[in-house]
Write an enzyme that holds these catalytic residues in place. Structure first.
Site, PDB file in Angstrom:
ATOM      1  N   GLU A  95       0.843  -1.205   0.000  1.00 28.71           N
ATOM      2  CA  GLU A  95       0.000   0.000   0.000  1.00 28.71           C
ATOM      3  C   GLU A  95       0.880   1.258   0.000  1.00 28.71           C
ATOM      4  O   GLU A  95       2.030   1.215   0.438  1.00 28.71           O
ATOM      5  CB  GLU A  95      -0.909  -0.069   1.248  1.00 28.71           C
ATOM      6  CG  GLU A  95      -1.777   1.126   1.534  1.00 28.71           C
ATOM      7  CD  GLU A  95      -2.826   1.410   0.481  1.00 28.71           C
ATOM      8  OE1 GLU A  95      -2.454   1.588  -0.704  1.00 28.71           O
ATOM      9  OE2 GLU A  95      -4.014   1.497   0.828  1.00 28.71           O
ATOM     10  N   ASP A  96       0.329   2.374  -0.485  1.00 28.80           N
ATOM     11  CA  ASP A  96       1.089   3.620  -0.465  1.00 28.80           C
ATOM     12  C   ASP A  96       1.078   4.280   0.905  1.00 28.80           C
ATOM     13  O   ASP A  96       2.104   4.655   1.433  1.00 28.80           O
ATOM     14  CB  ASP A  96       0.590   4.604  -1.557  1.00 28.80           C
ATOM     15  CG  ASP A  96      -0.891   4.943  -1.440  1.00 28.80           C
ATOM     16  OD1 ASP A  96      -1.613   4.312  -0.634  1.00 28.80           O
ATOM     17  OD2 ASP A  96      -1.338   5.842  -2.173  1.00 28.80           O
ATOM     18  N   ASP A  99      -3.723   5.872   6.232  1.00 27.82           N
ATOM     19  CA  ASP A  99      -4.161   7.155   6.779  1.00 27.82           C
ATOM     20  C   ASP A  99      -5.159   6.845   7.900  1.00 27.82           C
ATOM     21  O   ASP A  99      -4.746   6.544   9.012  1.00 27.82           O
ATOM     22  CB  ASP A  99      -4.761   7.952   5.613  1.00 27.82           C
ATOM     23  CG  ASP A  99      -5.097   9.378   5.970  1.00 27.82           C
ATOM     24  OD1 ASP A  99      -4.410   9.973   6.807  1.00 27.82           O
ATOM     25  OD2 ASP A  99      -6.065   9.927   5.404  1.00 27.82           O
ATOM     26  N   PHE A 148      -0.521  16.520   4.040  1.00 29.46           N
ATOM     27  CA  PHE A 148      -0.957  15.892   2.790  1.00 29.46           C
ATOM     28  C   PHE A 148       0.238  15.801   1.859  1.00 29.46           C
ATOM     29  O   PHE A 148       0.839  16.812   1.502  1.00 29.46           O
ATOM     30  CB  PHE A 148      -2.097  16.674   2.136  1.00 29.46           C
ATOM     31  CG  PHE A 148      -2.724  15.894   1.027  1.00 29.46           C
ATOM     32  CD1 PHE A 148      -3.694  14.936   1.297  1.00 29.46           C
ATOM     33  CD2 PHE A 148      -2.308  16.071  -0.294  1.00 29.46           C
ATOM     34  CE1 PHE A 148      -4.247  14.175   0.282  1.00 29.46           C
ATOM     35  CE2 PHE A 148      -2.863  15.305  -1.316  1.00 29.46           C
ATOM     36  CZ  PHE A 148      -3.824  14.361  -1.026  1.00 29.46           C
ATOM     37  N   ARG A 161       1.721  11.979  -9.398  1.00 27.29           N
ATOM     38  CA  ARG A 161       2.138  10.610  -9.064  1.00 27.29           C
ATOM     39  C   ARG A 161       3.538  10.309  -9.593  1.00 27.29           C
ATOM     40  O   ARG A 161       4.238   9.459  -9.080  1.00 27.29           O
ATOM     41  CB  ARG A 161       1.164   9.588  -9.666  1.00 27.29           C
ATOM     42  CG  ARG A 161      -0.235   9.632  -9.075  1.00 27.29           C
ATOM     43  CD  ARG A 161      -1.013   8.402  -9.520  1.00 27.29           C
ATOM     44  NE  ARG A 161      -2.448   8.518  -9.317  1.00 27.29           N
ATOM     45  CZ  ARG A 161      -3.072   8.219  -8.179  1.00 27.29           C
ATOM     46  NH1 ARG A 161      -2.383   7.821  -7.135  1.00 27.29           N
ATOM     47  NH2 ARG A 161      -4.379   8.330  -8.074  1.00 27.29           N
TER      48      ARG A 161
HETATM   49  P1  IMP Z   1      -7.367   5.450   4.436  1.00 24.24           P
HETATM   50  O1  IMP Z   1      -8.420   4.483   4.029  1.00 24.24           O
HETATM   51  O2  IMP Z   1      -7.930   6.638   5.175  1.00 24.24           O
HETATM   52  O3  IMP Z   1      -6.216   4.819   5.197  1.00 24.24           O
HETATM   53  O4  IMP Z   1      -6.816   6.144   3.132  1.00 24.24           O
HETATM   54  C1  IMP Z   1      -6.056   5.509   2.254  1.00 24.24           C
HETATM   55  C2  IMP Z   1      -5.985   6.237   0.942  1.00 24.24           C
HETATM   56  O5  IMP Z   1      -6.183   7.661   1.007  1.00 24.24           O
HETATM   57  C3  IMP Z   1      -4.576   6.050   0.434  1.00 24.24           C
HETATM   58  O6  IMP Z   1      -4.428   4.816  -0.239  1.00 24.24           O
HETATM   59  C4  IMP Z   1      -4.387   7.264  -0.436  1.00 24.24           C
HETATM   60  O7  IMP Z   1      -4.832   6.983  -1.746  1.00 24.24           O
HETATM   61  C5  IMP Z   1      -5.265   8.347   0.178  1.00 24.24           C
HETATM   62  N1  IMP Z   1      -4.442   9.276   0.992  1.00 24.24           N
HETATM   63  C6  IMP Z   1      -4.434   9.404   2.330  1.00 24.24           C
HETATM   64  N2  IMP Z   1      -3.567  10.351   2.737  1.00 24.24           N
HETATM   65  C7  IMP Z   1      -2.992  10.836   1.605  1.00 24.24           C
HETATM   66  C8  IMP Z   1      -1.970  11.856   1.342  1.00 24.24           C
HETATM   67  O8  IMP Z   1      -1.401  12.506   2.241  1.00 24.24           O
HETATM   68  N3  IMP Z   1      -1.673  12.049   0.042  1.00 24.24           N
HETATM   69  C9  IMP Z   1      -2.241  11.378  -0.987  1.00 24.24           C
HETATM   70  N4  IMP Z   1      -3.173  10.426  -0.787  1.00 24.24           N
HETATM   71  C10 IMP Z   1      -3.550  10.152   0.489  1.00 24.24           C
END
Ligand code: IMP
Length: 171
Positions: A95-96, A99, A148, A161
């Site tokens: 995963e990237d 959050d 962010f 990206r």
């Molecule tokens: P989560 O489900 O809240 O953990 O969010 C996951 C997804 O939100 C990630 O896979 C990202 O695509 C996007 N995301 C969350 N924070 C960031 C950020 O700081 N920059 C870019 N994308 C983010």
């Protein structure tokens, strides 16, 4: 608009190699299915597998969360599913960023229900300040501040990206 470098290309490279070395040790003698979470993890995934020396097959999954209102169901919408069956396989989910944790917690549960032999998570980034769905990250490259970030796979409105580093975007 400005982009400040937060994690340099060099720093990312170093850390990706460290994680791959750990993965190589942990999976010695095993074969793994690397599952990249699209779109954000494509670059991390591509760099990581170049340093993995156990047998690897590659698959991808894409998901979008329904939003906080369906949080209790812990579900995400699967936009693109795996091509191959994973029953009995060792899965390394890549995963990237974790959050809130909703996406990855749901994906882990979904893939777990398909009876893999094991499932572990590698994440490039983790934002502890925003995490509400705790999930174990077996291989984490960087814990980051509540900012962010963009680049190295991560986007802002679909852009940036392609940057080889991770930056902080400001208007
Ligand atoms: P989560 O489900 O809240 O953990 O969010 C996951 C997804 O939100 C990630 O896979 C990202 O695509 C996007 N995301 C969350 N924070 C960031 C950020 O700081 N920059 C870019 N994308 C983010």
């Amino acid at each position: 608009m400005a982009i400040d470098v937060y994690l340099s290309e060099e720093k990312i490279k170093e850390r990706v190699i460290e994680l791959a070395n750990k993965i190589n040790k942990d999976y010695a003698g095993k074969e793994i299915v690397v599952v990249g979470v699209l779109n954000g993890a494509f670059m991390f995934c591509a760099d990581l597998i170049r340093h993995i020396n156990v047998p690897v097959t590659l698959d991808f999954i894409a998901a979008s969360s329904y939003g906080e209102e369906t949080e209790s169901s812990g579900q995400v919408k699967i936009e693109w599913d795996l091509k191959n069956e994973i029953k009995g396989k060792h899965i390394l989910l890549v995963e990237d960023i974790v959050d809130t944790g909703l996406t990855i917690k749901s994906l882990k549960a979904l893939l777990g229900s398909r009876e893999p032999a094991s499932i572990k998570l590698a994440s490039l980034l983790f934002k502890p300040a925003r995490n509400i769905h705790p999930v174990e990250i077996d291989y984490l490259a960087f814990e980051i501040d509540d900012k962010f970030v963009i680049g190295y796979g991560l986007d802002y409105a679909g852009r940036y990206r392609e940057l080889p580093y991770i930056g902080i975007y400001s208007e």
